[in-house]
Enzyme design. Structure first.
Site, PDB file in Angstrom:
ATOM      1  N   TYR A  50      -1.718  -1.111  10.881  1.00  0.00           N
ATOM      2  CA  TYR A  50      -2.004  -1.688   9.558  1.00  0.00           C
ATOM      3  C   TYR A  50      -0.849  -1.413   8.599  1.00  0.00           C
ATOM      4  CZ  TYR A  50      -3.553  -1.831   4.752  1.00  0.00           C
ATOM      5  OH  TYR A  50      -3.603  -2.069   3.397  1.00  0.00           O
ATOM      6  N   SER A  52       0.834  -1.201   0.000  1.00  0.00           N
ATOM      7  CA  SER A  52       0.000   0.000   0.000  1.00  0.00           C
ATOM      8  C   SER A  52       0.866   1.247   0.000  1.00  0.00           C
ATOM      9  CB  SER A  52      -0.866  -0.015   1.262  1.00  0.00           C
ATOM     10  OG  SER A  52      -1.493   1.233   1.456  1.00  0.00           O
ATOM     11  N   LYS A  60       2.221  -3.877   6.522  1.00  0.00           N
ATOM     12  CA  LYS A  60       2.633  -3.854   5.108  1.00  0.00           C
ATOM     13  C   LYS A  60       4.142  -3.611   4.993  1.00  0.00           C
ATOM     14  CE  LYS A  60      -1.423  -4.555   3.302  1.00  0.00           C
ATOM     15  NZ  LYS A  60      -1.722  -5.883   2.764  1.00  0.00           N
TER      16      LYS A  60
END
Ligand code: NAD
Ligand code: WQD
Length: 338
Positions: free
Chosen positions: A148, A124, A152
């Site tokens: 989050y 992302s 990644k």
């Protein structure tokens, strides 16, 4: 090619599964349906006239994954499965680390055991955090700002280490910018549970009367109209990017990172206007305080993906709004209507 797709029942996964099947690939989806419905895969099958095999399992389930690899012998993996809500990740960080990192470990072990050497991973633009200035290039410093995003960033590093240790491996990390839109048929699309966190699903629910008005999070940013600017990429373009990455990984080994974005910033108010045109309705909105954690602007430098994958985004934000509205109008409650 035989492609094992984790999280293939989800928003981006279902559009990519459709594109893979359309291109003649065989697909096995592993998804625990924690944030999706098997109806998406039934609709993909009805659109293509051919179905993906489906295993309902958590990717962390070693036995289920072992059996999937043994029976399907995939040539490549696309790893979409993961939890993705930024706000929620600050409330239940351990769940995010367990699901996102744990599923990746199990998957990489199964790949090694079964001699599968190609993986495309859903990363992302959130990994660019506040460390760099847009347009972001792939080798810009990264610095995720929430659990989050850190999953990644950590998975990217883990994949780089594993690729360094296993030279036969080909790893493609795709950093998505802001995926929006739906398949032009209006049969598959984004189906968020509860109140949408993201702009487009929220706007779509206002347009269809399910919500009263949009809250615009701040109009005092240092941007053209003061509202936040993002690089919105049509999910059908994004799906095509995965096929381009898979093809590239047949010709190269090692660890590669590609931005998948348009390179064009679009503001919140520009999205509102585009959606009003697409839907033919007014979108009432109110400007409220900035949302904590938001940056003013985020957009890609997509040059590397263009040069190395021969891929570029082709569909416009206007097209994405029209496709989202078609999906939303035909499925006001998402797949629950099926
Ligand atoms: P999604 O929630 O629609 O799809 C994810 C799918 O994975 C769901 O079907 C869910 O049921 C499944 N899943 C989650 N954890 C699982 C597990 N441990 N085992 C098996 N299945 C599991 O999300 P999406 O928008 O399609 O995103 C796909 C991927 O792309 C995610 O990794 C996400 O973090 C990443 N991504 C998404 C965006 C975005 O804005 N949508 C942007 C950048 C990156
Ligand atoms: C876009 C713009 C908001 C909602 C998030 C994740 C990111 C990635 C994509 C997974 C911003 C504004 C939004 C609303 C608003 N996901 N907005 N009112 O924040 O760029 O990215 O999704 O990797 O990690 O953080 O996307 O759609 O939430 O917001 O004004 O009700 O819309 O402030 O400017 P974001 P978004």
């Amino acid at each position: 090619m035989r492609v094992l797709v984790t999280g293939g029942a989800g928003y981006i996964g279902s559009h990519t599964t459709l594109a893979l099947l359309e291109s003649g690939h065989d697909v096995l989806v592993v998804d625990d349906l924690s944030n999706s419905s098997e109806e998406s895969l039934r609709r993909v099958a009805s659109l293509v006239g051919r179905e993906a095999r489906f295993v309902e399992a958590n990717v962390r389930d070693e036995a289920a994954l072992d059996e999937a690899f043994a029976s399907f012998s995939p040539d490549a993996v696309i790893h979409f499965a993961g939890w993705k809500a930024v706000g929620e990740s600050t409330q239940i960080p351990l769940t995010y680390y367990r699901e996102n990192l744990g599923s990746t470990f199990t998957l990489l072990d199964a790949m090694a055991k079964h001699g599968c050497n190609r993986i495309v991973f859903s990363s992302s633009a959130t990994v660019y955090g506040e460390e760099s200035e847009p347009p972001f290039v792939e080798d810009a410093p990264t610095g995720a700002t929430n659990p989050y995003g850190r999953t990644k960033a950590m998975i990217e590093e883990i994949l780089a280490d594993v690729a360094a240790a296993r030279p036969e491996l080909a790893v493609g990390v795709l950093r998505y910018f802001n995926p929006i839109g739906a398949h032009a048929s209006g049969r598959i699309g984004e189906d968020p549970k509860g109140i949408p966190n993201n702009l487009l699903p929220f706007v779509a629910q206002v347009a269809s009367g399910r919500r009263d008005k949009l809250m615009v999070f701040g109009d005092d940013y240092d941007t053209a109209d003061g509202t936040g600017e993002r690089d919105y990429i049509h999910v059908v373009d994004l799906a095509a990017g995965h096929l381009a990455a898979l093809a590239k990984l047949e010709t190269v080994e090692g660890y590669h990172v590609w931005n998948l974005g348009t390179g064009n910033p679009t503001s919140v108010l520009q999205i509102v206007r585009a959606f009003e045109v697409a839907a033919g309705v007014e979108i009432p909105y109110e400007v409220v305080a900035r949302r904590p954690g938001d940056v003013a602007a985020s957009f890609a430098d997509p040059t590397k993906a263009q040069a190395e994958l021969g891929w570029r985004a082709e569909l416009s934000v206007e097209q994405a709004c029209a496709d989202t509205y078609r999906w939303q109008s035909a499925n006001p409650n998402g797949y629950a209507d099926a």
